[in-house]
Design an enzyme around this catalytic site. Structure first.
Site, PDB file in Angstrom:
ATOM      1  N   CYS A  77       0.846  -1.193   0.000  1.00 56.75           N
ATOM      2  CA  CYS A  77       0.000   0.000   0.000  1.00 56.75           C
ATOM      3  C   CYS A  77       0.885   1.247   0.000  1.00 56.75           C
ATOM      4  CB  CYS A  77      -0.910   0.011   1.224  1.00 56.75           C
ATOM      5  SG  CYS A  77      -1.893   1.529   1.341  1.00 56.75           S
ATOM      6  N   ILE A  78       0.719   2.090  -0.997  1.00 54.01           N
ATOM      7  CA  ILE A  78       1.584   3.248  -1.147  1.00 54.01           C
ATOM      8  C   ILE A  78       1.422   4.240   0.001  1.00 54.01           C
ATOM      9  CG2 ILE A  78       0.007   4.489  -2.680  1.00 54.01           C
ATOM     10  CD1 ILE A  78       2.607   5.479  -4.161  1.00 54.01           C
TER      11      ILE A  78
END
Length: 130
Positions: A77-78
């Site tokens: 997840c960025i």
């Protein structure tokens, strides 16, 4: 059966080890892992800078090898990664940070990747979190 595996806990946690063992067993049992998604503190398992005590299993390195050896879709997840300093080269440059530390074979992406994978899989199995 098609699985999506989501990990929410850091590499030194029992949940990270259980997730890895589950993933290994799933493939050994003839199942498919359509995506691994690391979120919250799970993103630390994709960092090349995680150092594990010599007498402990290096879960971060084990995850990296597992993804590479099995040519899996590993997504971090960025938003969670940026908050925790886990960056690929593009994000390090964008935010003027001195180095990237996302291990090879992992991709930074958003929660939409988890949602999409969940829609296409038979089961979402989550490990860790609060």
């Amino acid at each position: 059966m098609k699985f999506v595996i989501a990990l929410f806990s850091p590499p030194h946690s029992p949940a990270a080890r259980r997730a890895l063992r589950f993933a290994e067993a799933a493939l050994a049992g003839g199942h498919e892992i359509t995506r691994l998604f690391f979120y919250q503190d799970g993103v630390y398992s994709a960092s090349a800078n995680t150092v594990t005590a010599q007498d402990e299993l290096d879960v971060a390195t084990a995850w990296s090898r597992f993804v590479a050896d099995n040519q899996l879709d590993g997504v971090v997840c960025i938003a969670a990664a940026l908050r925790r300093g886990v960056l690929n080269a593009e994000e390090a440059q964008r935010y003027s940070r001195p180095a990237a530390n996302l291990q090879a074979r992992w991709d930074l992406s958003g929660l939409g990747q988890l949602h999409e994978a969940t829609q296409l899989a038979d089961r979402l199995v989550c490990f860790g979190g609060n």
